[in-house]
Scaffold this motif. Structure first.
Motif, PDB file in Angstrom:
ATOM      1  N   LEU A   1       2.281   7.795   1.289  1.00  0.00           N
ATOM      2  CA  LEU A   1       1.096   8.561   1.452  1.00  0.00           C
ATOM      3  C   LEU A   1       1.249   9.631   2.541  1.00  0.00           C
TER       4      LEU A   1
ATOM      5  N   ALA B   1       0.823  13.635   2.139  1.00  0.00           N
ATOM      6  CA  ALA B   1       0.023  14.471   2.726  1.00  0.00           C
ATOM      7  C   ALA B   1       0.599  15.477   3.675  1.00  0.00           C
TER       8      ALA B   1
ATOM      9  N   GLY C   1       0.986  -0.473  -4.536  1.00  0.00           N
ATOM     10  CA  GLY C   1      -0.155   0.446  -4.066  1.00  0.00           C
ATOM     11  C   GLY C   1      -0.259   1.849  -4.415  1.00  0.00           C
ATOM     12  N   PRO C   2       0.991   2.554  -4.561  1.00  0.00           N
ATOM     13  CA  PRO C   2       1.114   3.839  -4.631  1.00  0.00           C
ATOM     14  C   PRO C   2       0.693   4.298  -6.103  1.00  0.00           C
TER      15      PRO C   2
ATOM     16  N   ASP D   1      -2.201   3.442  -7.185  1.00  0.00           N
ATOM     17  CA  ASP D   1      -3.563   3.754  -7.282  1.00  0.00           C
ATOM     18  C   ASP D   1      -3.784   4.919  -6.612  1.00  0.00           C
ATOM     19  N   TYR D   2      -3.074   5.744  -5.843  1.00  0.00           N
ATOM     20  CA  TYR D   2      -3.439   6.947  -5.245  1.00  0.00           C
ATOM     21  C   TYR D   2      -2.423   8.219  -5.402  1.00  0.00           C
ATOM     22  N   ALA D   3      -1.032   7.958  -5.816  1.00  0.00           N
ATOM     23  CA  ALA D   3      -0.242   8.789  -5.860  1.00  0.00           C
ATOM     24  C   ALA D   3      -0.159   9.277  -7.554  1.00  0.00           C
ATOM     25  N   ALA D   4      -0.258  10.532  -7.779  1.00  0.00           N
ATOM     26  CA  ALA D   4      -0.142  11.577  -8.927  1.00  0.00           C
ATOM     27  C   ALA D   4       0.606  12.541  -8.746  1.00  0.00           C
TER      28      ALA D   4
ATOM     29  N   PHE E   1       0.813  -1.381  -0.101  1.00  0.00           N
ATOM     30  CA  PHE E   1       0.038   0.060  -0.142  1.00  0.00           C
ATOM     31  C   PHE E   1       0.917   1.474  -0.101  1.00  0.00           C
TER      32      PHE E   1
END
Length: 119
Positions: free
Chosen positions: A52, A56, A68-69, A71-74, A47
């Motif tokens: 993250l 953040a 996993g990154p 999926d959420y990191a851009a 994940f």
């Protein structure tokens, strides 16, 4: 390197000491904000909670393009190309070391992110 340090310590020689000054790091965010860049050249992040947390906190990230990154990191992420490889009967990825060195050099030459970029 680590084996050499441990070997010297076992023989009674003084091993190098690495000290992180946390200063005002009373929270995870302030800890990550002390860095100009978070570098995560993992073979597989899962994940990637540390990535993250770094993002953040407003600190840009350099991470291997896998796991996993994705999926959420851009925004705020520079991706290290990943090369697939088979190891111990499992499929893994290997960060491209030459690309990692080039991206770290670019980050160093660029300098610290601005307050606006951290926001």
């Amino acid at each position: 390197w680590a084996d050499a340090v441990v070997g010297r310590a076992k023989r009674g020689a003084r091993a190098p000491e690495i000290v992180f000054e946390h200063g005002e790091a009373r929270s995870v965010a302030s800890f990550y904000r002390q860095a100009d860049l978070g570098v995560f050249p993992f073979r597989g992040e899962g994940f990637g909670l540390t990535i993250l947390e770094c993002l953040a906190s407003g600190t840009p990230v350099l991470a291997t393009r896998s796991g996993g990154p994705l999926d959420y990191a851009a925004d705020g992420v520079a991706w290290i190309p990943a090369r697939p490889r088979r190891r111990r009967g499992r499929d893994e990825v290997e960060p491209d070391v030459e690309a990692l060195a080039r991206l770290m050099r670019q980050a160093f030459e660029r300098g610290s992110p601005t307050a606006g970029e951290r926001r």
